[in-house]
Enzyme design. Structure first.
Site, short mmCIF file in Angstrom:
data_model
loop_
_atom_site.label_atom_id
_atom_site.label_comp_id
_atom_site.label_asym_id
_atom_site.label_seq_id
_atom_site.Cartn_x
_atom_site.Cartn_y
_atom_site.Cartn_z
N ILE A 137 -3.38 28.45 31.37
CA ILE A 137 -3.30 27.09 31.82
C ILE A 137 -4.72 26.77 32.62
CG2 ILE A 137 -0.77 26.80 31.86
CD1 ILE A 137 -1.12 27.66 34.84
N ASP A 138 -5.16 25.70 32.41
CA ASP A 138 -6.39 25.23 32.88
C ASP A 138 -6.59 25.99 34.33
OD1 ASP A 138 -6.78 24.20 30.41
OD2 ASP A 138 -6.38 22.16 31.08
N LYS A 139 -8.17 25.89 34.55
CA LYS A 139 -8.21 26.38 35.96
C LYS A 139 -7.66 25.54 37.13
CE LYS A 139 -12.40 26.58 39.00
NZ LYS A 139 -13.90 26.55 39.16
N ARG A 174 -3.26 16.85 28.80
CA ARG A 174 -4.33 15.84 29.25
C ARG A 174 -4.81 15.01 27.84
NH1 ARG A 174 -8.29 20.03 31.65
NH2 ARG A 174 -9.31 18.24 32.42
#
Length: 346
Positions: free
Chosen positions: A143-145, A263
């Site tokens: 998962i993204d930062k 997103r």
């Protein structure tokens, strides 16, 4: 170098190629993936009837004696770091982490340390049995930062293979919660004109597109309808905020798992995530609709308001169904509270 020896015979009706026969008949407890077997063959570690096997396409007969010399897992070149982790579940084969926003999953040129992998190497220590011949945690998804929430990581080769197969087949249950601008409702006539956006029964929005790296901004993903990779996101409204509604808490679930999928899909539908610096933007909200405090909370929210809340899968070793939940982090709870406070009761 310390090694272990795996010995077995080729069973009846072997495949035409040696590599496929090895993959079929290697003992399950050896936990040697097809990729690992290929590397061992390239390194001269596999013999057939006492002769080193060099050609993965070679034929092999039923009853052939196979010996594989497996080196003990090497230490990872990535250094362990004593970084606190919120462990949701752990056993000998896997670990489930509730990752905080701001933590990168895997080291990269821009972030060589301080990552989840660095933290796991310290936390797990000698309990890592080795993935792909290296004593390291097996990352099967990311998962993204700046996204918070649940991640499962393999601690053994067998778990790594089993989890990777489930993610590849899209059978893993993954639910996210997000705060978005606007309300993605089937009654919104604008959404009927957005290509790739449809609604299923129960006011569930389904976004179906292809995704690929943006042509000019390599840090972004772009929506396509030809080329790229197939991507499907579904979402439903959990709570709308404002009078009239100007934002909402939604639940999203993935049929596919592409980079930045939620997103970019929500932005494509016109409902970008609050705080998203790449896709969401900073939209102007009407103070009369939701109040000054909510507007300030949205304006100053420091990351995309996205949380991986639910993760469910079949345990790759025990075969049992497991499911984990992580409540929203404090920053998203505060954001939602600000919106709720600015929404008059009906």
């Amino acid at each position: 170098m310390a090694t272990t020896l795996v010995s077995f015979q080729i069973n009846a009706d072997p495949p035409a190629r040696l590599d496929k026969a090895l993959s079929r008949d290697v003992p399950e407890e050896a936990t040697l993936s097809r990729t690992r077997l290929a590397k061992l063959m390239a390194d001269g570690c596999i013999t057939v009837n006492g002769t080193v096997a060099e050609n993965p396409k070679a034929k092999v007969a039923e009853g052939a004696m196979i010996e594989i010399t497996v080196p003990v897992a090497d230490e990872s070149h990535i250094g362990p770091e004593d970084i606190p982790l919120e462990v949701v579940y752990e056993d000998d084969d896997l670990i489930v982490i509730n990752k905080p926003a701001g933590m990168v999953v895997h080291p990269a040129p821009g972030t060589p340390n301080g990552t989840l992998v660095n933290a796991l190497l310290h936390h797990c220590g000698d309990s890592l049995s080795g993935v792909g011949g290296v004593q390291r945690p097996g990352i099967v998804h990311r998962i993204d930062k700046e996204t918070s929430g649940l991640l499962v990581v393999a601690k053994s080769d067998k778990a790594h293979q089993g989890l990777a197969a489930q993610f590849e087949k899209h059978t893993v249950e993954r639910y996210y919660q997000a705060v978005v601008y606007g309300v993605p409702d089937a009654n919104d006539p604008r959404l009927r004109g957005v290509k790739g956006v449809n609604f299923d029964s129960g006011n569930i929005m389904r976004i179906t597109t292809h995704l690929a790296r943006h042509k000019t901004d390599r840090q972004k993903q772009a929506v396509l309808f030809q080329g790229g990779r197939h991507a499907v996101t579904r979402s439903r409204i959990v709570e709308a905020f404002g009078t009239p509604p100007v934002a909402s808490l939604i639940e999203c679930w993935l049929e596919t798992g592409r980079t930045h999928q939620i997103r970019v899909h929500m932005a494509h539908a016109g409902h970008g995530l609050v705080g998203d610096p790449v896709y969401g933007g900073r939209r102007k909200l009407a103070e009369k609709a939701v109040g000054a405090a909510a507007i300030e909370a949205a304006k100053t929210f420091p990351r995309q308001a996205l949380h991986a809340a639910v993760l469910g899968f079949v345990h790759p070793v025990t075969g049992g169904n497991v499911r984990f939940e992580a409540e929203l982090p404090e920053d998203m709870q505060s954001l939602i509270a600000a919106f709720q406070a600015g929404t008059p009761a009906p």
